[in-house]
Design a protein around this motif. Sequence first.
Motif, PDB file in Angstrom:
ATOM      1  N   THR A  78       0.812  -1.218   0.000  1.00 37.42           N
ATOM      2  CA  THR A  78       0.000   0.000   0.000  1.00 37.42           C
ATOM      3  C   THR A  78       0.848   1.271   0.000  1.00 37.42           C
ATOM      4  N   PHE A  79       1.919   1.265   0.799  1.00 34.08           N
ATOM      5  CA  PHE A  79       2.733   2.481   0.949  1.00 34.08           C
ATOM      6  C   PHE A  79       4.135   2.338   0.368  1.00 34.08           C
ATOM      7  N   GLN A  80       4.391   1.222  -0.336  1.00 38.94           N
ATOM      8  CA  GLN A  80       5.675   0.970  -0.999  1.00 38.94           C
ATOM      9  C   GLN A  80       6.860   1.074  -0.027  1.00 38.94           C
ATOM     10  N   LEU A  81       6.691   0.527   1.166  1.00 43.76           N
ATOM     11  CA  LEU A  81       7.769   0.528   2.156  1.00 43.76           C
ATOM     12  C   LEU A  81       8.709  -0.642   1.910  1.00 43.76           C
ATOM     13  N   GLU A  82       9.955  -0.480   2.361  1.00 40.24           N
ATOM     14  CA  GLU A  82      10.896  -1.600   2.337  1.00 40.24           C
ATOM     15  C   GLU A  82      10.462  -2.629   3.392  1.00 40.24           C
ATOM     16  N   ARG A  83      10.834  -3.887   3.181  1.00 40.08           N
ATOM     17  CA  ARG A  83      10.429  -4.950   4.097  1.00 40.08           C
ATOM     18  C   ARG A  83      10.926  -4.684   5.516  1.00 40.08           C
ATOM     19  N   LEU A  84      12.158  -4.191   5.669  1.00 40.48           N
ATOM     20  CA  LEU A  84      12.703  -3.931   7.004  1.00 40.48           C
ATOM     21  C   LEU A  84      11.907  -2.839   7.711  1.00 40.48           C
ATOM     22  N   THR A  85      11.571  -1.773   6.979  1.00 36.48           N
ATOM     23  CA  THR A  85      10.797  -0.676   7.577  1.00 36.48           C
ATOM     24  C   THR A  85       9.413  -1.157   8.002  1.00 36.48           C
ATOM     25  N   ALA A  86       8.758  -1.909   7.127  1.00 30.78           N
ATOM     26  CA  ALA A  86       7.432  -2.442   7.450  1.00 30.78           C
ATOM     27  C   ALA A  86       7.506  -3.377   8.655  1.00 30.78           C
TER      28      ALA A  86
ATOM     29  N   SER B 146      -8.133   1.217   7.245  1.00 33.06           N
ATOM     30  CA  SER B 146      -8.291   0.484   5.977  1.00 33.06           C
ATOM     31  C   SER B 146      -8.467   1.412   4.784  1.00 33.06           C
ATOM     32  N   VAL B 147      -8.958   2.633   5.017  1.00 34.27           N
ATOM     33  CA  VAL B 147      -9.177   3.566   3.899  1.00 34.27           C
ATOM     34  C   VAL B 147      -8.100   4.650   3.834  1.00 34.27           C
ATOM     35  N   ALA B 148      -7.109   4.591   4.740  1.00 38.72           N
ATOM     36  CA  ALA B 148      -6.041   5.600   4.750  1.00 38.72           C
ATOM     37  C   ALA B 148      -5.113   5.396   3.559  1.00 38.72           C
ATOM     38  N   THR B 149      -4.790   6.481   2.859  1.00 33.53           N
ATOM     39  CA  THR B 149      -3.879   6.415   1.714  1.00 33.53           C
ATOM     40  C   THR B 149      -2.583   7.175   1.981  1.00 33.53           C
ATOM     41  N   ASN B 150      -2.545   7.921   3.081  1.00 35.00           N
ATOM     42  CA  ASN B 150      -1.339   8.648   3.470  1.00 35.00           C
ATOM     43  C   ASN B 150      -0.590   7.860   4.530  1.00 35.00           C
TER      44      ASN B 150
ATOM     45  N   TYR C 162       1.639   8.647   6.890  1.00 37.01           N
ATOM     46  CA  TYR C 162       1.698   9.184   8.247  1.00 37.01           C
ATOM     47  C   TYR C 162       0.354   9.051   8.966  1.00 37.01           C
ATOM     48  N   LEU C 163      -0.729   9.346   8.240  1.00 33.75           N
ATOM     49  CA  LEU C 163      -2.049   9.154   8.827  1.00 33.75           C
ATOM     50  C   LEU C 163      -2.287   7.677   9.118  1.00 33.75           C
ATOM     51  N   GLY C 164      -1.837   6.820   8.210  1.00 32.87           N
ATOM     52  CA  GLY C 164      -1.998   5.382   8.397  1.00 32.87           C
ATOM     53  C   GLY C 164      -1.288   4.882   9.641  1.00 32.87           C
ATOM     54  N   VAL C 165      -0.061   5.379   9.876  1.00 31.01           N
ATOM     55  CA  VAL C 165       0.695   4.949  11.058  1.00 31.01           C
ATOM     56  C   VAL C 165       0.010   5.421  12.335  1.00 31.01           C
ATOM     57  N   VAL C 166      -0.518   6.649  12.339  1.00 31.79           N
ATOM     58  CA  VAL C 166      -1.236   7.164  13.515  1.00 31.79           C
ATOM     59  C   VAL C 166      -2.464   6.302  13.804  1.00 31.79           C
ATOM     60  N   LEU C 167      -3.221   5.986  12.768  1.00 34.46           N
ATOM     61  CA  LEU C 167      -4.411   5.153  12.949  1.00 34.46           C
ATOM     62  C   LEU C 167      -4.040   3.740  13.380  1.00 34.46           C
ATOM     63  N   LEU C 168      -2.909   3.222  12.875  1.00 32.02           N
ATOM     64  CA  LEU C 168      -2.460   1.894  13.269  1.00 32.02           C
ATOM     65  C   LEU C 168      -2.076   1.874  14.751  1.00 32.02           C
ATOM     66  N   ILE C 169      -1.439   2.950  15.221  1.00 30.72           N
ATOM     67  CA  ILE C 169      -1.092   3.051  16.641  1.00 30.72           C
ATOM     68  C   ILE C 169      -2.361   3.066  17.495  1.00 30.72           C
ATOM     69  N   LEU C 170      -3.362   3.851  17.065  1.00 29.92           N
ATOM     70  CA  LEU C 170      -4.621   3.928  17.817  1.00 29.92           C
ATOM     71  C   LEU C 170      -5.356   2.594  17.791  1.00 29.92           C
ATOM     72  N   PHE C 171      -5.282   1.902  16.649  1.00 26.55           N
ATOM     73  CA  PHE C 171      -5.883   0.571  16.578  1.00 26.55           C
ATOM     74  C   PHE C 171      -5.161  -0.384  17.527  1.00 26.55           C
ATOM     75  N   SER C 172      -3.838  -0.345  17.497  1.00 25.15           N
ATOM     76  CA  SER C 172      -3.043  -1.215  18.363  1.00 25.15           C
ATOM     77  C   SER C 172      -3.371  -0.969  19.825  1.00 25.15           C
TER      78      SER C 172
ATOM     79  N   ALA D  17      -3.493  -5.167  -6.393  1.00 29.92           N
ATOM     80  CA  ALA D  17      -4.682  -5.990  -6.181  1.00 29.92           C
ATOM     81  C   ALA D  17      -4.723  -6.547  -4.761  1.00 29.92           C
ATOM     82  N   ALA D  18      -3.556  -6.989  -4.292  1.00 37.09           N
ATOM     83  CA  ALA D  18      -3.475  -7.520  -2.926  1.00 37.09           C
ATOM     84  C   ALA D  18      -3.787  -6.436  -1.904  1.00 37.09           C
ATOM     85  N   SER D  19      -3.256  -5.241  -2.134  1.00 36.62           N
ATOM     86  CA  SER D  19      -3.501  -4.120  -1.230  1.00 36.62           C
ATOM     87  C   SER D  19      -4.985  -3.795  -1.144  1.00 36.62           C
ATOM     88  N   MET D  20      -5.646  -3.717  -2.285  1.00 36.81           N
ATOM     89  CA  MET D  20      -7.063  -3.387  -2.301  1.00 36.81           C
ATOM     90  C   MET D  20      -7.901  -4.479  -1.628  1.00 36.81           C
TER      91      MET D  20
END
Length: 476
Positions: free
Chosen positions: A270-278, A331-335, A337-347, A421-424
């Motif tokens: 989704t965010f084209q991160l490297e495997r280590l960063t993810a 799940s609908v975040a495309t940014n 930084y916003l995605g990481v913030v929401l992931l922290i709140l979900f966690s 396709a996998a991301s969607m």
Amino acid sequence: MKTVTSEKATKLNLLDLKSVSIRTFWITSISFFMCFFAWFGIVPFMPDVVKDLGLTPDQKWNSIILAVSGTVFARLLIGKLCDKYGPRLCYTWLLILGAVPVVLCGLVQTPLQFLICRLFIGFIGASFVITQVHTSLMFASNIVGTANATSAGWGNLGGGANRLGMPLIAAAVIGFGVAEGDAWRYSMVIAGVICFVMGVIYYFFTQDTPEGNYKELREAGEVVGKKKDAVSFVSVLNDYRIWILFLVYAASFGIELTVYGTMDDYLQNTFQLERLTAGNIVLSFALMNIFARTLGGFFGDMFGKLKGLRGRVLFLSFILTLQGIMLVSFSVATNLYLGVVLLILFSLSVQMAEGATFSVVPFINKKAIGSVSGIVGAGGNVGAFLAAFLLKSKSALAEETAIVANQGLGEGVIKAAQSAAASMAVSNGYFAIGLVVVFVGVIALAIKFSTEDEELVRVKINKEIESELQPIQVKS
């Protein structure tokens, strides 16, 4: 001859190692940590295992499903055994017998042998139930939610710590001259040996209750554990509240396991991160168990003091609903930084929901804490299985369709289309799962307690707080 009469701890004083409750808390938390460490210990080495044993993609996925499936049945069984024989003996034998498939996993030579070991390794996931039962027996009503949540959260760290710990063990054995391709085998053997040692420690340094072990107490005429097991277990199964909590834990711990297991690929796609960063982001997600689950138990206890047992349920419903909203939003975040913030709140919310669940469990049926914990705990693995199956099915179908649609356009184009396709597909899956979690959060409000139960707990908490100021009684 002197007999020391002790009581359940009313404070989580982690440095009071002379207290049998605190000593048991530490030993059960460490044992739980090692069980999760060994249970997921093979995960960092899966590329090596696939290469070494020649696993097909289906065999790889089946090994994951088998590990989760084995835990479901083990959790259902171990709770009933805890009520009958006590948590001390159950944990001792789980650690000792569970060490066997962990060690054997390092010795396998065929895919079938590996799959069988993964199935039986999953049984040590039942350690969660014993941890919750033993902690519930050691701590008073005013602090039991916090104690349960903390021991469970710190134990869950083992599922994330293996990402760092197992590669370090592998590096150490390589340093002693072991071939790099065999390092994963030695690492699993070492993890199994540590589990075995913890079983021995558990036997000699813990006891079932602050007053003593089930066997000795029964010989002295005390009534502990369950009598007429079959009848009591049927009454447990007929309690609708347990099945609501089963769904609640499926929607919290089950979803955490699924998201934790699929997030690496999702962040990369989704965010084209490297495997280590993810991987580091996901590891940080897991490490929040240090405090997040404890917060859930703490607020469960706090609302319990303010609003009684109903207060515990209200907080559980709120935090679970919030968890679902955070997952839908992520799940609908495309940014990024916003995605990481929401992931922290979900966690934060999902782990607090887990802690809040087991701030309610000890009050459902005092005579069958083990059975209740086992059923609710099994819900977590059922939730993980169903959610993982949903995501796998959606993702696999989407990827296959993308490959066919872009056939002949070049490897780079096909991989990009497959990734998108996998991301969607996973995004849509997260969205649907989040909505289900919100629904379960509302259903949790249906958990009710009688006026008599509310009053009994209120009186008991007041007495336990008062006894905190009283010295330990010593009778001759």
